[in-house]
Design a protein around this motif. Structure first.
Motif, mmCIF file in Angstrom:
data_model
loop_
_atom_site.group_PDB
_atom_site.id
_atom_site.type_symbol
_atom_site.label_atom_id
_atom_site.label_comp_id
_atom_site.label_asym_id
_atom_site.label_seq_id
_atom_site.Cartn_x
_atom_site.Cartn_y
_atom_site.Cartn_z
ATOM 1 N N ALA A 373 0.843 -1.206 0.000
ATOM 2 C CA ALA A 373 0.000 0.000 0.000
ATOM 3 C C ALA A 373 0.872 1.247 0.000
ATOM 4 O O ALA A 373 0.568 2.250 -0.654
ATOM 5 C CB ALA A 373 -0.906 -0.008 1.236
ATOM 6 N N MET A 374 1.994 1.155 0.736
ATOM 7 C CA MET A 374 2.882 2.321 0.803
ATOM 8 C C MET A 374 3.455 2.652 -0.571
ATOM 9 O O MET A 374 3.455 3.808 -1.008
ATOM 10 C CB MET A 374 4.022 2.038 1.792
ATOM 11 N N VAL A 375 3.915 1.623 -1.277
ATOM 12 C CA VAL A 375 4.502 1.860 -2.609
ATOM 13 C C VAL A 375 3.423 2.403 -3.554
ATOM 14 O O VAL A 375 3.650 3.376 -4.287
ATOM 15 C CB VAL A 375 5.150 0.566 -3.152
ATOM 16 N N ASP A 376 2.227 1.799 -3.506
ATOM 17 C CA ASP A 376 1.122 2.304 -4.342
ATOM 18 C C ASP A 376 0.880 3.786 -4.081
ATOM 19 O O ASP A 376 0.737 4.591 -4.999
ATOM 20 C CB ASP A 376 -0.182 1.568 -4.012
ATOM 21 N N ASP A 377 0.841 4.121 -2.814
ATOM 22 C CA ASP A 377 0.539 5.495 -2.433
ATOM 23 C C ASP A 377 1.635 6.465 -2.894
ATOM 24 O O ASP A 377 1.357 7.549 -3.417
ATOM 25 C CB ASP A 377 0.403 5.552 -0.905
ATOM 26 N N LEU A 406 -1.888 1.343 -11.142
ATOM 27 C CA LEU A 406 -0.952 0.955 -10.093
ATOM 28 C C LEU A 406 -1.458 1.276 -8.701
ATOM 29 O O LEU A 406 -1.088 0.646 -7.734
ATOM 30 C CB LEU A 406 0.395 1.660 -10.308
ATOM 31 N N ALA A 407 -2.262 2.319 -8.602
ATOM 32 C CA ALA A 407 -2.733 2.736 -7.281
ATOM 33 C C ALA A 407 -4.144 3.283 -7.403
ATOM 34 O O ALA A 407 -4.371 4.479 -7.271
ATOM 35 C CB ALA A 407 -1.785 3.796 -6.724
ATOM 36 N N PRO A 408 -5.110 2.408 -7.674
ATOM 37 C CA PRO A 408 -6.457 2.857 -8.005
ATOM 38 C C PRO A 408 -7.071 3.789 -6.950
ATOM 39 O O PRO A 408 -7.645 4.821 -7.285
ATOM 40 C CB PRO A 408 -7.264 1.572 -8.113
ATOM 41 N N ALA A 409 -6.877 3.463 -5.702
ATOM 42 C CA ALA A 409 -7.561 4.221 -4.657
ATOM 43 C C ALA A 409 -7.116 5.680 -4.642
ATOM 44 O O ALA A 409 -7.876 6.576 -4.323
ATOM 45 C CB ALA A 409 -7.278 3.593 -3.304
#
Ligand code: ATP
Ligand code: MG
Length: 418
Positions: A373-377, A406-409
């Motif tokens: 999650a960190m990398v996505d963010d 890569l980071a939909p949210a």
């Protein structure tokens, strides 16, 4: 007045067989971009050289010095451009020799790329040599190890005459070796590492991890200055910046102190690997040098490497610090790199960093926080700045789409695409 132009010599490109014209064309394009600020009429190919002509027909030493910094350039000469009239090229040979600085001995080396010219090169050597002996009675001819060689080269209805050439940076034209993502701090090593892969023809896309918002953005400005300093070499088209301070704080709270740096680095490598995917880059580049600091032992390099599958190039791995400093001075980045700036690496540093990390412990620490999650963010919040000095850089068209994938949210907050 006889015209003066810059003759650009390149040797490695000549070795590339069928690719030769691709390499030459790229070098022409790169020179055109690098010399934008100079009054240049034309850059073109002619019989094994590139020729750079000034608008007023009087190429200067400043123009020559700008050319030397472009990767792929082996040597540069400021030459006189004459016709086929022997009186004209003899006169030019005298002027070229007079400008050659201190010397005792000389020789003439005539060449002929155009076979329609009636004089043989031996005859030309004698003719020009005799005229120079008369004009410079105190100087001696030495055909084996002369201090100066006067070249008289007949090419396509013209004669180029020059006595002096200065070395260029060598290497291959940027844009002939694909794209790499370089991890750029504002320190001494990584700008040099970036320059070195750029000199081997790679188009460089640096990624900088800043301590923002926990630190000021000074390191980001320094990185921009570094990219600007590398401008004449035309290696960098875009700089990515990742604000990393907040995430470092999170990591520092949940992993053993001694493993913090390794965790920061693993996150940095993974983010850089994502950027490589977005950019279509085939390798990461770092400024690591074996054993230079605690984090650069073989064990630690392995512990960080394990986080990614993309190849990692370390052009400085066998260099001593003094060699790196020397190179940083040459390419002009040293004075920028020695300005102090807190970046992400100075934040939350452990008192005693691990020097021989054990993989089992590294992986346990890695799993103790939600690194995915960190990398996505971090990818979703990446920022960038474009530079217009690198003709071979093509920005990815769909950065926004990649962000979304890569980071939909976080997509709604993603940094803008042009
Ligand atoms: P440098 O002078 O390049 O910062 P260094 O000797 O200080 O190197 P480290 O701080 O251990 O070495 O960094 C090793 C490598 O990790 C750097 O050469 C660089 O490629 C990468 N790196 C370190 N800090 C950053 C950063 N803030 N942003 C991007 N890459 C970084
Ligand atoms: Mg550093």
């Amino acid at each position: 007045m006889t015209e003066r132009l810059c003759l650009v010599h390149y040797h490695e490109i000549g070795l590339k067989g069928k690719n030769r014209s691709t390499f030459e064309n790229q070098l022409v394009t790169n020179l055109q971009r690098a010399l934008k600020a100079y009054p240049v009429r034309e850059v073109h190919r002619i019989s094994g050289y590139l020729v750079v002509e000034a608008k007023d027909g009087q190429a200067t030493d400043e123009l020559r010095d700008a050319i030397r910094r472009v990767p792929g350039v082996a040597r540069v000469s400021v030459a006189y451009k004459c016709g086929l009239d022997e009186g004209e090229y003899i006169e030019a040979a005298k002027r070229a020799l007079a400008e050659a600085g201190d010397f005792q001995t000389f020789k003439v080396h005539a060449r002929r790329s155009s076979t329609t010219y009636e004089r043989h090169t031996l005859e030309m050597n004698q003719l020009v040599g005799a005229a120079l002996c008369e004009a410079f009675p105190a100087k001696k001819v030495d055909v084996h190890t002369p201090d100066v060689t006067v070249i008289v080269h007949v090419v396509q209805g013209m004669t180029f005459v020059y006595a002096d050439s200065v070395p260029g940076v060598g290497g291959l034209p940027v844009g002939t070796a694909g794209k790499v993502v370089t991890l750029l701090s504002s320190g001494i090593d990584s700008p040099v590492a970036t320059w070195m892969v750029g000199r081997r023809g790679a188009t460089c896309v640096p990624v900088h991890f800043s301590g923002r918002p926990m630190t000021s953005d000074t390191s980001e400005w320094l990185c921009q200055d570094i990219v600007d300093t590398l401008a004449p070499a035309g290696m960098v088209g875009r700089l990515y910046v990742v604000p990393f301070g907040e995430r470092q704080r999170e990591i520092s709270l949940c992993v053993p102190q001694s493993l913090r740096i390794i965790m920061y680095r693993r996150v940095m490598y993974q983010v850089a690997a994502r950027v490589a995917q977005i950019e279509g880059a085939k390798a990461l580049v770092t400024g690591e040098s074996l054993g230079q600091v605690a984090s650069q032992t073989l064990d630690n390099i392995a512990a960080v490497n394990e986080a990614v599958t993309i190849p990692i190039l370390r052009p400085l791995i066998g260099s001593d610090k003094l060699e790196i400093i020397h190179r940083a001075e040459e390419i002009g980045t040293y004075d920028i790199s020695t300005q102090t700036a807190p970046d992400c690496c100075t934040l939350f540093m452990p008192r005693r960093p691990e020097t021989h990390a054990r993989m089992r412990e590294v992986l346990a620490a890695w799993d103790s926080f939600d690194h995915e999650a960190m990398v996505d963010d971090l990818v979703a919040h990446i920022e960038y700045r474009d530079f217009h000095q690198c003709p071979s850089y093509h920005a990815p068209k769909q950065l926004r789409a990649f962000h979304a994938e890569l980071a939909p949210a976080e997509f709604a907050d993603a940094g803008g695409e042009q």
